[in-house]
Enzyme design. Structure first.
Site, short mmCIF file in Angstrom:
data_model
loop_
_atom_site.label_atom_id
_atom_site.label_comp_id
_atom_site.label_asym_id
_atom_site.label_seq_id
_atom_site.Cartn_x
_atom_site.Cartn_y
_atom_site.Cartn_z
N GLY A 83 0.82 -1.21 0.00
CA GLY A 83 0.00 0.00 0.00
C GLY A 83 0.84 1.25 0.00
N ARG A 112 -8.50 -1.22 -1.93
CA ARG A 112 -8.07 -0.20 -0.96
C ARG A 112 -8.21 1.17 -1.62
NH1 ARG A 112 -2.51 -2.10 1.82
NH2 ARG A 112 -3.13 -0.45 3.28
N SER A 158 -5.82 7.98 5.86
CA SER A 158 -4.42 7.59 5.77
C SER A 158 -3.52 8.83 5.72
CB SER A 158 -4.17 6.74 4.53
OG SER A 158 -2.79 6.45 4.40
N ASP A 310 -0.70 0.76 13.45
CA ASP A 310 0.06 -0.47 13.21
C ASP A 310 0.33 -1.25 14.49
OD1 ASP A 310 0.12 -0.07 10.50
OD2 ASP A 310 2.13 0.77 10.45
N LYS A 337 -6.57 -1.79 5.59
CA LYS A 337 -5.16 -2.20 5.53
C LYS A 337 -5.03 -3.43 4.63
CE LYS A 337 -3.58 0.91 8.47
NZ LYS A 337 -2.53 1.90 8.12
N ARG A 387 0.90 -8.32 9.77
CA ARG A 387 0.77 -7.92 11.17
C ARG A 387 -0.17 -8.86 11.94
NH1 ARG A 387 3.98 -3.84 11.51
NH2 ARG A 387 4.14 -2.29 9.84
#
Length: 430
Positions: A83, A112, A158, A310, A337, A387
């Protein structure tokens, strides 16, 4: 690293006595990505592309390969699942495209949103069109005649939209302005990091009033700044892991600095201090220690995560693993995400007996549905998200014989993750 599912269990003795280890973290992909884009825009050559290490995060490799492809004349550029690369390349191509070309991605990239950034770039003079669904990649670029002026940006989903625009300043005249005052900036510390990194390269911005950014021009810099501080976002998994280890355990995290340009540093240190983890700078990095003294509270731990999204997966796993009820707010933009991280955490933790409550902009747990080894009947899925995989794997310290599909996804940001957790969590393909 094998792509077969992994069977994860605590390594012998890690849960019975204090353990001590050292982690080598990947370089900050946030700092590195910004430096790569600045190199491409200015052609200063501070980064030697041929010298990239083998364990480079896939996000950085994707951005570098996209920039090289553009320089070599490609008319179709694919940034994979990065991204960061999608947003930075969108801004870069808008300002520099000298030929028609397309920009696309893989995985969830085409789901996205990119519209807030494209809208602003069109306002600045770029010629960009959507090839499929309006508001989403893939994108078509054609050369424009004029680029610059005043940009009105919605950065509420973002901060990378804002960072991408800030990084274009070497191509802009003094007075280039970005106005984000209409909406709250998501992950605001990342924008501040971009401004400070630009300042280190000699590019000066002023933010006055808050959310209104004006380019002041460039001053001479004789020595380029260091590029590769370790990644504080990656450090969140070490913090989550040590929170689940016996009191007295320590982990030295190489390459981290305090203070740091990375906004996650301040938040990570503060959040885990509440969970009994001390952070001390040391030669070559920092040392984190499990002290075991939790900040007393009679209510669920409440934290606003808008500035450090994050960290959410690691924080959730630490809190669940320590049986601490919580309410996290400012998390709505985690839905766009690499996965819908809120839904992914909910879907996978329920396999372990934990039922999270999802709100429009919140994630909470009342501690009435604790981890349950008997509930594990199917492997955990990372939903294609590095993640999610790294965070959930740490629950093997609480639930032996945890099974994790697609362990290879960690390569997006932390290629050596499984090696670093090996002293604590044994891994066997099945």
């Amino acid at each position: 690293m094998t792509t077969s599912p992994l069977l994860l269990s605590p390594s012998p003795q890690v849960l019975t006595k204090a353990t001590h280890g050292t982690w080598r973290l990947p370089a900050s992909k946030s700092l590195w990505a910004r430096a790569l884009l600045l190199e491409a825009i200015t052609q200063q050559g501070h980064i030697k592309r041929e010298a990239l290490p083998l364990d480079i995060p896939e996000d950085i490799r994707s951005l570098q390969e996209a920039l090289v492809a553009y320089e070599q004349g490609a008319t179709e550029i694919n940034v994979g699942e990065s991204g960061t690369a999608m947003r930075f390349m969108t801004a870069y191509l808008a300002a520099t495209a000298s030929r028609p070309l397309t920009l696309s991605g893989l995985g969830r990239q085409h789901q996205r949103p990119i519209a807030p950034l494209v809208t602003v770039l069109r306002e600045l003079g770029a010629h960009i069109s959507y090839l499929e669904e309006e508001g989403y990649p893939p994108l078509q670029f054609t050369p424009g005649k004029h680029f610059g002026g005043l940009a009105h940006l919605d950065a509420s989903s973002s901060s990378q939209y804002l960072s991408a625009l800030l990084l274009l300043c070497p191509k802009m005249k003094v007075g280039y302005t970005i106005d984000t005052r209409g909406e709250h900036i998501a992950s605001y510390p990342y924008a501040l990091m971009t401004l400070e990194q630009l300042r280190a390269y000699g590019y000066l911005w002023e933010e006055a009033p808050r959310g209104y950014f004006s380019y002041l021009g460039q001053r001479e810099v004789t020595t380029p700044p260091p590029l590769y501080e370790a990644d504080w976002s990656a450090a969140s998994y070490a913090y989550a892991l040590i929170s689940l280890l016996p009191i007295g355990s320590t982990i030295k995290l190489l390459g981290l600095s305090l203070p740091s340009l990375q906004g996650d540093a301040t938040h990570l240190v503060h959040i885990f201090k509440l969970l009994g983890i001390d952070t001390e700078p040391t030669e070559g990095g920092i040392m984190i220690t499990q002290r075991g003294k939790l900040t007393p509270s009679h209510e669920p731990l409440a934290m606003h995560m808008n500035e450090c999204p994050d960290l959410v997966p690691a924080v959730v796993v630490a809190l669940v693993g320590k049986n601490i009820p919580f309410t996290l707010t400012g998390v709505a933009h985690l839905r766009i995400k690499e996965s819908d991280r809120l839904q992914a955490l909910s879907n996978e933790l329920v396999k372990l007996g934990v039922r999270l409550s999802l709100g429009e902009d919140s994630l909470s747990w009342d501690n009435k549905t604790p981890l349950c080894s008997e509930c594990m009947t199917t492997p955990l899925s990372p939903h294609g998200d590095h993640r999610i995989a790294m965070a959930l794997s740490l629950l093997a310290l609480r639930l032996p014989s945890l099974r994790m599909e697609h362990p290879e996804v960690v390569g997006k940001s932390f290629p050596n993750f499984w090696s670093e957790v090996a002293p604590y969590i044994s891994q066997e393909s099945y």
